[in-house]
Design a protein around this motif. Structure first.
Motif, PDB file in Angstrom:
ATOM      1  N   LYS A  80      -1.699 -40.507  -6.890  1.00  0.00           N
ATOM      2  CA  LYS A  80      -2.550 -39.299  -7.684  1.00  0.00           C
ATOM      3  C   LYS A  80      -2.843 -39.962  -8.976  1.00  0.00           C
ATOM      4  O   LYS A  80      -3.801 -39.646  -9.790  1.00  0.00           O
ATOM      5  CB  LYS A  80      -1.412 -38.123  -7.813  1.00  0.00           C
ATOM      6  N   ASN A  81      -2.217 -40.982  -9.759  1.00  0.00           N
ATOM      7  CA  ASN A  81      -2.537 -41.539 -10.910  1.00  0.00           C
ATOM      8  C   ASN A  81      -3.120 -42.819 -10.820  1.00  0.00           C
ATOM      9  O   ASN A  81      -2.888 -43.663 -11.785  1.00  0.00           O
ATOM     10  CB  ASN A  81      -1.209 -41.614 -11.816  1.00  0.00           C
ATOM     11  N   SER A  82      -3.779 -43.274  -9.902  1.00  0.00           N
ATOM     12  CA  SER A  82      -4.208 -44.729  -9.464  1.00  0.00           C
ATOM     13  C   SER A  82      -5.250 -44.795 -10.627  1.00  0.00           C
ATOM     14  O   SER A  82      -5.995 -44.000 -11.144  1.00  0.00           O
ATOM     15  CB  SER A  82      -5.135 -44.673  -8.235  1.00  0.00           C
ATOM     16  N   GLN A  83      -5.250 -46.038 -11.345  1.00  0.00           N
ATOM     17  CA  GLN A  83      -5.992 -46.658 -12.090  1.00  0.00           C
ATOM     18  C   GLN A  83      -7.168 -46.996 -11.766  1.00  0.00           C
ATOM     19  O   GLN A  83      -8.238 -47.109 -12.607  1.00  0.00           O
ATOM     20  CB  GLN A  83      -5.229 -47.787 -12.986  1.00  0.00           C
ATOM     21  N   HIS A  84      -7.389 -47.163 -10.472  1.00  0.00           N
ATOM     22  CA  HIS A  84      -8.664 -47.337  -9.658  1.00  0.00           C
ATOM     23  C   HIS A  84      -9.630 -46.204 -10.020  1.00  0.00           C
ATOM     24  O   HIS A  84     -10.851 -46.383 -10.037  1.00  0.00           O
ATOM     25  CB  HIS A  84      -8.602 -47.495  -8.307  1.00  0.00           C
ATOM     26  N   CYS A  85      -9.014 -44.916 -10.163  1.00  0.00           N
ATOM     27  CA  CYS A  85     -10.062 -43.867 -10.467  1.00  0.00           C
ATOM     28  C   CYS A  85     -10.596 -43.900 -11.785  1.00  0.00           C
ATOM     29  O   CYS A  85     -11.534 -43.045 -12.153  1.00  0.00           O
ATOM     30  CB  CYS A  85      -9.236 -42.683 -10.106  1.00  0.00           C
ATOM     31  N   LYS A  86      -9.970 -44.735 -12.729  1.00  0.00           N
ATOM     32  CA  LYS A  86     -10.368 -44.676 -14.066  1.00  0.00           C
ATOM     33  C   LYS A  86     -11.180 -45.929 -14.437  1.00  0.00           C
ATOM     34  O   LYS A  86     -11.638 -46.150 -15.778  1.00  0.00           O
ATOM     35  CB  LYS A  86      -8.954 -44.673 -15.030  1.00  0.00           C
ATOM     36  N   GLY A  87     -11.514 -46.898 -13.355  1.00  0.00           N
ATOM     37  CA  GLY A  87     -11.881 -48.058 -13.588  1.00  0.00           C
ATOM     38  C   GLY A  87     -10.807 -49.088 -14.192  1.00  0.00           C
ATOM     39  O   GLY A  87     -11.532 -50.181 -14.915  1.00  0.00           O
ATOM     40  N   ILE A 137     -17.651 -46.723 -16.262  1.00  0.00           N
ATOM     41  CA  ILE A 137     -18.479 -48.008 -15.980  1.00  0.00           C
ATOM     42  C   ILE A 137     -17.931 -48.710 -17.176  1.00  0.00           C
ATOM     43  O   ILE A 137     -17.891 -49.881 -17.125  1.00  0.00           O
ATOM     44  CB  ILE A 137     -20.056 -47.777 -16.115  1.00  0.00           C
ATOM     45  N   GLU A 138     -18.122 -48.092 -18.563  1.00  0.00           N
ATOM     46  CA  GLU A 138     -17.684 -48.955 -19.747  1.00  0.00           C
ATOM     47  C   GLU A 138     -16.183 -49.531 -19.489  1.00  0.00           C
ATOM     48  O   GLU A 138     -15.851 -50.709 -19.884  1.00  0.00           O
ATOM     49  CB  GLU A 138     -17.837 -48.058 -21.013  1.00  0.00           C
ATOM     50  N   THR A 139     -15.238 -48.605 -19.118  1.00  0.00           N
ATOM     51  CA  THR A 139     -13.949 -49.033 -18.709  1.00  0.00           C
ATOM     52  C   THR A 139     -14.022 -50.029 -17.767  1.00  0.00           C
ATOM     53  O   THR A 139     -13.175 -51.059 -17.998  1.00  0.00           O
ATOM     54  CB  THR A 139     -13.109 -47.678 -18.315  1.00  0.00           C
ATOM     55  N   MET A 140     -14.800 -50.120 -16.951  1.00  0.00           N
ATOM     56  CA  MET A 140     -14.744 -51.072 -15.593  1.00  0.00           C
ATOM     57  C   MET A 140     -15.221 -52.613 -16.275  1.00  0.00           C
ATOM     58  O   MET A 140     -14.635 -53.572 -15.900  1.00  0.00           O
ATOM     59  CB  MET A 140     -15.679 -50.821 -14.297  1.00  0.00           C
ATOM     60  N   LYS A 141     -16.156 -52.443 -17.307  1.00  0.00           N
ATOM     61  CA  LYS A 141     -16.659 -53.659 -17.831  1.00  0.00           C
ATOM     62  C   LYS A 141     -15.429 -54.160 -18.631  1.00  0.00           C
ATOM     63  O   LYS A 141     -15.097 -55.553 -18.553  1.00  0.00           O
ATOM     64  CB  LYS A 141     -17.956 -53.157 -18.645  1.00  0.00           C
ATOM     65  N   LEU A 142     -14.788 -53.420 -19.426  1.00  0.00           N
ATOM     66  CA  LEU A 142     -13.566 -53.908 -20.228  1.00  0.00           C
ATOM     67  C   LEU A 142     -12.652 -54.492 -19.278  1.00  0.00           C
ATOM     68  O   LEU A 142     -11.754 -55.552 -19.676  1.00  0.00           O
ATOM     69  CB  LEU A 142     -12.887 -52.858 -21.223  1.00  0.00           C
ATOM     70  N   PRO A 183       1.246 -63.179  -1.533  1.00  0.00           N
ATOM     71  CA  PRO A 183       0.918 -61.643  -1.428  1.00  0.00           C
ATOM     72  C   PRO A 183      -0.385 -61.524  -0.519  1.00  0.00           C
ATOM     73  O   PRO A 183      -1.274 -62.455  -0.469  1.00  0.00           O
ATOM     74  CB  PRO A 183       0.571 -61.144  -2.947  1.00  0.00           C
ATOM     75  N   ASP A 184      -0.552 -60.205  -0.001  1.00  0.00           N
ATOM     76  CA  ASP A 184      -1.779 -60.099   0.867  1.00  0.00           C
ATOM     77  C   ASP A 184      -2.972 -59.911  -0.239  1.00  0.00           C
ATOM     78  O   ASP A 184      -4.003 -60.390   0.175  1.00  0.00           O
ATOM     79  CB  ASP A 184      -1.832 -58.788   1.574  1.00  0.00           C
ATOM     80  N   TRP A 185      -2.905 -59.501  -1.226  1.00  0.00           N
ATOM     81  CA  TRP A 185      -3.848 -59.311  -2.562  1.00  0.00           C
ATOM     82  C   TRP A 185      -3.036 -59.326  -3.591  1.00  0.00           C
ATOM     83  O   TRP A 185      -1.775 -59.126  -3.815  1.00  0.00           O
ATOM     84  CB  TRP A 185      -4.662 -58.215  -2.185  1.00  0.00           C
ATOM     85  N   VAL A 186      -3.780 -59.183  -4.818  1.00  0.00           N
ATOM     86  CA  VAL A 186      -3.315 -59.143  -5.974  1.00  0.00           C
ATOM     87  C   VAL A 186      -3.880 -57.824  -6.975  1.00  0.00           C
ATOM     88  O   VAL A 186      -5.084 -57.903  -6.967  1.00  0.00           O
ATOM     89  CB  VAL A 186      -3.092 -60.355  -6.879  1.00  0.00           C
ATOM     90  N   HIS A 187      -3.028 -56.923  -7.423  1.00  0.00           N
ATOM     91  CA  HIS A 187      -3.531 -55.726  -8.232  1.00  0.00           C
ATOM     92  C   HIS A 187      -3.409 -56.209  -9.570  1.00  0.00           C
ATOM     93  O   HIS A 187      -2.223 -56.535  -9.964  1.00  0.00           O
ATOM     94  CB  HIS A 187      -2.522 -54.315  -7.787  1.00  0.00           C
ATOM     95  N   ILE A 188      -4.489 -55.951 -10.297  1.00  0.00           N
ATOM     96  CA  ILE A 188      -4.258 -56.189 -11.644  1.00  0.00           C
ATOM     97  C   ILE A 188      -5.103 -55.137 -12.573  1.00  0.00           C
ATOM     98  O   ILE A 188      -6.292 -54.537 -12.131  1.00  0.00           O
ATOM     99  CB  ILE A 188      -4.858 -57.613 -12.240  1.00  0.00           C
ATOM    100  N   SER A 189      -4.088 -54.665 -13.310  1.00  0.00           N
ATOM    101  CA  SER A 189      -4.914 -53.365 -14.303  1.00  0.00           C
ATOM    102  C   SER A 189      -4.901 -53.750 -15.607  1.00  0.00           C
ATOM    103  O   SER A 189      -4.084 -54.575 -16.382  1.00  0.00           O
ATOM    104  CB  SER A 189      -4.366 -52.093 -13.781  1.00  0.00           C
ATOM    105  N   TYR A 190      -5.734 -52.976 -16.499  1.00  0.00           N
ATOM    106  CA  TYR A 190      -5.934 -53.216 -17.956  1.00  0.00           C
ATOM    107  C   TYR A 190      -6.194 -51.997 -18.340  1.00  0.00           C
ATOM    108  O   TYR A 190      -6.854 -51.125 -17.857  1.00  0.00           O
ATOM    109  CB  TYR A 190      -7.121 -54.356 -17.982  1.00  0.00           C
ATOM    110  N   SER A 191      -5.756 -51.931 -19.527  1.00  0.00           N
ATOM    111  CA  SER A 191      -5.952 -50.512 -20.485  1.00  0.00           C
ATOM    112  C   SER A 191      -6.266 -50.801 -21.812  1.00  0.00           C
ATOM    113  O   SER A 191      -5.787 -51.764 -22.283  1.00  0.00           O
ATOM    114  CB  SER A 191      -4.588 -49.657 -20.399  1.00  0.00           C
ATOM    115  N   LYS A 192      -7.373 -50.252 -22.288  1.00  0.00           N
ATOM    116  CA  LYS A 192      -7.857 -50.131 -23.474  1.00  0.00           C
ATOM    117  C   LYS A 192      -6.580 -49.914 -24.540  1.00  0.00           C
ATOM    118  O   LYS A 192      -6.693 -50.397 -25.763  1.00  0.00           O
ATOM    119  CB  LYS A 192      -8.975 -49.324 -23.835  1.00  0.00           C
TER     120      LYS A 192
END
Length: 150
Positions: free
Chosen positions: A71-78, A31-36, A116-125
Motif C-alpha cells: 500500500k505504501n509502494s514507492q513505485h506509485c510515487k515514482g 514524472i518530475e520525481t521519476m526523473k530525479l 537476486p532475481d532483480w534489484v529494487h532501488i529507491s530514492y527520495s528527494k
C-alpha cells in the motif's frame, strides 16, 4: 524521456496494466520525481555496468493494487525502480548499487544466496534511509530483512 536512457514508455510499461485495461500514466509531479530517481540511482549504475533492464518503475495505485503491491509502494510515487543487469550479474548490480552515495532502499529481491532475481532501488528527494534489505518469502508473505553477506 525520463532520463538519458529511460523513455516514458519503458518507465510505465506493464503487461498487467495492458491486460486489465488499467491506466498507468503518471501525472507531471510524479514524472518530475521519476526523473530525479532515474538521475540519482539508475543513470550512475548504467554508466558503470552498461545495459540495465527496467522491469518496473511507475505503478499507478490501481495497477499496484492489481499486482498485490505494498500500500505504501514507492513505485506509485515514482521513487523506485526494479532492474536487472544485462551485461553482467544482478549480484554485481546489487553490489554497485550499495556504493551509491544516496539512496533510500536497495533490496535484493528473492533469487538465491548468490544472485537476486532483480534489484529494487529507491530514492527520495527528502528522506533517504540508506537501507539495504533482502526480500524473502516466509509462508505466503514477503518479508524484508536486513541484508547480510553470508
Amino acid at each position: 524521456m525520463i532520463s538519458k536512457h529511460i523513455t516514458i514508455t519503458e518507465a510505465t510499461k506493464s503487461n498487467t496494466a495492458t491486460r486489465l485495461g488499467i491506466n498507468n500514466t503518471p501525472n507531471e509531479a510524479t514524472i518530475e520525481t521519476m526523473k530525479l530517481t532515474a538521475e540519482n540511482v539508475f543513470e550512475p549504475l548504467r554508466e558503470i555496468l552498461g545495459a540495465i533492464r527496467v522491469s518496473s518503475f511507475y505503478r499507478s495505485p490501481d495497477l499496484n493494487r492489481a499486482i498485490g503491491g505494498s500500500k505504501n509502494s514507492q513505485h506509485c510515487k515514482g521513487e523506485a525502480i526494479d532492474m536487472q543487469a544485462l551485461n553482467t550479474s544482478n549480484f554485481q548490480l546489487f553490489e554497485e548499487a550499495c556504493k551509491l552515495p544516496e539512496f533510500d532502499q536497495i533490496i535484493w529481491e528473492f533469487g538465491t544466496k548468490q544472485e537476486p532475481d532483480w534489484v529494487h532501488i529507491s530514492y527520495s528527494k527528502t528522506n533517504n534511509r540508506k537501507q539495504i534489505l533482502r526480500a524473502t518469502k516466509i509462508g505466503n508473505r514477503t518479508a524484508y530483512v536486513p541484508y547480510r553477506k553470508d
